[in-house]
Write a protein that holds these residues in place. Structure first.
Motif, PDB file in Angstrom:
ATOM      1  N   MET A  59       0.861  -1.155   0.000  1.00 26.88           N
ATOM      2  CA  MET A  59       0.000   0.000   0.000  1.00 26.88           C
ATOM      3  C   MET A  59       0.912   1.223   0.000  1.00 26.88           C
ATOM      4  SD  MET A  59      -2.720   1.180   2.966  1.00 26.88           S
ATOM      5  CE  MET A  59      -2.354  -0.213   3.921  1.00 26.88           C
ATOM      6  N   TRP A  60       0.621   2.210  -0.833  1.00 30.10           N
ATOM      7  CA  TRP A  60       1.447   3.400  -0.869  1.00 30.10           C
ATOM      8  C   TRP A  60       0.757   4.581  -0.214  1.00 30.10           C
ATOM      9  CZ3 TRP A  60      -0.811   7.283  -3.719  1.00 30.10           C
ATOM     10  CH2 TRP A  60      -1.695   6.912  -4.712  1.00 30.10           C
ATOM     11  N   THR A  61       1.572   5.538   0.164  1.00 38.71           N
ATOM     12  CA  THR A  61       1.105   6.724   0.855  1.00 38.71           C
ATOM     13  C   THR A  61       2.102   7.847   0.579  1.00 38.71           C
ATOM     14  OG1 THR A  61       0.434   7.527   3.033  1.00 38.71           O
ATOM     15  CG2 THR A  61       2.250   5.989   2.978  1.00 38.71           C
ATOM     16  N   PHE A  62       1.830   9.050   1.047  1.00 37.01           N
ATOM     17  CA  PHE A  62       2.685  10.194   0.748  1.00 37.01           C
ATOM     18  C   PHE A  62       3.317  10.763   2.011  1.00 37.01           C
ATOM     19  CE2 PHE A  62      -0.784  10.406  -2.403  1.00 37.01           C
ATOM     20  CZ  PHE A  62      -0.038  10.182  -3.539  1.00 37.01           C
ATOM     21  N   VAL A  63       4.551  11.259   1.874  1.00 34.33           N
ATOM     22  CA  VAL A  63       5.222  11.980   2.950  1.00 34.33           C
ATOM     23  C   VAL A  63       5.782  13.256   2.355  1.00 34.33           C
ATOM     24  CG1 VAL A  63       7.068  11.964   4.650  1.00 34.33           C
ATOM     25  CG2 VAL A  63       5.829   9.864   4.171  1.00 34.33           C
ATOM     26  N   TRP A 118       5.884   3.208   0.517  1.00 30.63           N
ATOM     27  CA  TRP A 118       5.050   2.006   0.563  1.00 30.63           C
ATOM     28  C   TRP A 118       5.087   1.396   1.947  1.00 30.63           C
ATOM     29  CZ3 TRP A 118       6.806   3.820  -3.923  1.00 30.63           C
ATOM     30  CH2 TRP A 118       5.965   3.725  -5.024  1.00 30.63           C
ATOM     31  N   LEU A 119       3.933   0.902   2.388  1.00 28.34           N
ATOM     32  CA  LEU A 119       3.808   0.184   3.648  1.00 28.34           C
ATOM     33  C   LEU A 119       3.838  -1.303   3.334  1.00 28.34           C
ATOM     34  CD1 LEU A 119       3.173  -0.034   6.681  1.00 28.34           C
ATOM     35  CD2 LEU A 119       0.749   0.189   6.095  1.00 28.34           C
ATOM     36  N   TRP A 120       4.835  -2.003   3.869  1.00 29.29           N
ATOM     37  CA  TRP A 120       4.982  -3.451   3.700  1.00 29.29           C
ATOM     38  C   TRP A 120       4.524  -4.115   5.000  1.00 29.29           C
ATOM     39  CZ3 TRP A 120       8.639  -5.972   0.014  1.00 29.29           C
ATOM     40  CH2 TRP A 120       9.066  -5.109  -0.988  1.00 29.29           C
ATOM     41  N   LEU A 121       3.694  -5.125   4.876  1.00 29.31           N
ATOM     42  CA  LEU A 121       3.162  -5.835   6.043  1.00 29.31           C
ATOM     43  C   LEU A 121       3.520  -7.312   6.000  1.00 29.31           C
ATOM     44  CD1 LEU A 121      -0.526  -4.517   5.998  1.00 29.31           C
ATOM     45  CD2 LEU A 121       1.343  -3.668   7.408  1.00 29.31           C
ATOM     46  N   ALA A 122       3.764  -7.873   7.179  1.00 29.24           N
ATOM     47  CA  ALA A 122       3.861  -9.325   7.350  1.00 29.24           C
ATOM     48  C   ALA A 122       2.715  -9.706   8.285  1.00 29.24           C
ATOM     49  CB  ALA A 122       5.199  -9.724   7.948  1.00 29.24           C
ATOM     50  N   LYS A 144      -4.879 -15.849  -2.658  1.00 26.80           N
ATOM     51  CA  LYS A 144      -3.950 -16.256  -1.599  1.00 26.80           C
ATOM     52  C   LYS A 144      -3.413 -15.069  -0.794  1.00 26.80           C
ATOM     53  CE  LYS A 144      -4.025 -20.597  -2.687  1.00 26.80           C
ATOM     54  NZ  LYS A 144      -4.520 -21.614  -1.829  1.00 26.80           N
ATOM     55  N   THR A 145      -3.552 -13.856  -1.317  1.00 27.39           N
ATOM     56  CA  THR A 145      -3.072 -12.677  -0.589  1.00 27.39           C
ATOM     57  C   THR A 145      -4.230 -11.769  -0.188  1.00 27.39           C
ATOM     58  OG1 THR A 145      -2.684 -11.455  -2.637  1.00 27.39           O
ATOM     59  CG2 THR A 145      -0.827 -12.710  -1.747  1.00 27.39           C
ATOM     60  N   ASN A 146      -5.454 -12.277  -0.243  1.00 24.02           N
ATOM     61  CA  ASN A 146      -6.601 -11.430   0.048  1.00 24.02           C
ATOM     62  C   ASN A 146      -6.686 -11.003   1.504  1.00 24.02           C
ATOM     63  OD1 ASN A 146      -7.354 -13.925   0.998  1.00 24.02           O
ATOM     64  ND2 ASN A 146      -9.379 -13.926   0.039  1.00 24.02           N
ATOM     65  N   ILE A 147      -6.077 -11.749   2.424  1.00 18.30           N
ATOM     66  CA  ILE A 147      -6.067 -11.351   3.831  1.00 18.30           C
ATOM     67  C   ILE A 147      -5.317 -10.035   3.997  1.00 18.30           C
ATOM     68  CG2 ILE A 147      -5.190 -11.938   6.133  1.00 18.30           C
ATOM     69  CD1 ILE A 147      -5.814 -14.868   5.455  1.00 18.30           C
ATOM     70  N   VAL A 148      -4.178  -9.917   3.339  1.00 20.75           N
ATOM     71  CA  VAL A 148      -3.390  -8.687   3.421  1.00 20.75           C
ATOM     72  C   VAL A 148      -4.161  -7.527   2.788  1.00 20.75           C
ATOM     73  CG1 VAL A 148      -1.253  -7.550   2.715  1.00 20.75           C
ATOM     74  CG2 VAL A 148      -1.199  -9.904   3.501  1.00 20.75           C
ATOM     75  N   GLU A 149      -4.824  -7.776   1.676  1.00 18.48           N
ATOM     76  CA  GLU A 149      -5.609  -6.717   1.032  1.00 18.48           C
ATOM     77  C   GLU A 149      -6.760  -6.265   1.932  1.00 18.48           C
ATOM     78  OE1 GLU A 149      -4.559  -5.093  -1.496  1.00 18.48           O
ATOM     79  OE2 GLU A 149      -2.906  -6.497  -1.753  1.00 18.48           O
ATOM     80  N   ALA A 150      -7.390  -7.186   2.638  1.00 15.08           N
ATOM     81  CA  ALA A 150      -8.460  -6.824   3.567  1.00 15.08           C
ATOM     82  C   ALA A 150      -7.917  -5.990   4.726  1.00 15.08           C
ATOM     83  CB  ALA A 150      -9.139  -8.086   4.094  1.00 15.08           C
ATOM     84  N   GLN A 183      -9.302   2.650   6.506  1.00 16.62           N
ATOM     85  CA  GLN A 183     -10.488   3.163   7.200  1.00 16.62           C
ATOM     86  C   GLN A 183     -10.098   3.903   8.479  1.00 16.62           C
ATOM     87  OE1 GLN A 183     -13.962   2.554   6.570  1.00 16.62           O
ATOM     88  NE2 GLN A 183     -13.375   1.836   4.547  1.00 16.62           N
ATOM     89  N   ARG A 184      -8.985   3.503   9.069  1.00 19.05           N
ATOM     90  CA  ARG A 184      -8.587   4.028  10.373  1.00 19.05           C
ATOM     91  C   ARG A 184      -7.560   5.148  10.312  1.00 19.05           C
ATOM     92  NH1 ARG A 184      -8.510  -1.278  14.111  1.00 19.05           N
ATOM     93  NH2 ARG A 184     -10.126  -2.416  13.017  1.00 19.05           N
TER      94      ARG A 184
END
Length: 129
Positions: free
Chosen positions: A1-5, A13-17, A81-87, A94-95
């Protein structure tokens, strides 16, 4: 997911595990889309996740450069297979206003950006318990 600074042209980009069973975010980093950021995410993972897990990712090449081949399971877009991360990305958007695409919201410094995202991720993880 990308965002701006700082300004619209400075994308981060925000990388999640994510642990699939609990949907808990176990590690995250901000950075570019390259292997250097993937290595930082790998280093941020707790040891037990580095040793005893399989990693389901999209087919972005940075993952293949960093994750151990015997543990890495790349999947094509649309495979589900990656839909959990997308959710989870959707839930975080939202937050936190700085994570919303096409938003007027942005952080003036990477330090404040990181702090805002950390608060949102910590709160998200707390709602899972």
């Amino acid at each position: 997911m990308w965002t701006f600074v700082g300004r619209r042209t400075c994308k981060v980009w925000l990388w999640l595990a994510v642990e699939r069973a609990s949907r808990r975010i176990v590690a995250w980093v901000l950075g570019c889309r390259g292997a250097a950021t993937a290595r930082r995410l790998w280093a941020a993972l707790p040891r037990r996740y580095q040793r005893h897990c399989r990693y389901h990712t999209d087919q972005w090449e940075a993952y293949a450069k960093v994750l151990p081949a015997h543990q890495h399971r790349p999947h094509p877009k649309g495979s589900g297979k990656t839909n959990i991360v997308e959710a989870i990305n959707c839930s975080l958007r939202q937050r936190c206003g700085v994570l919303v695409r096409k938003s007027c919201s942005f952080s003036k410094s990477l330090r404040m950006h990181t702090a805002r995202i950390k608060i949102v991720i910590d709160n998200y993880n707390l709602t899972l318990q």
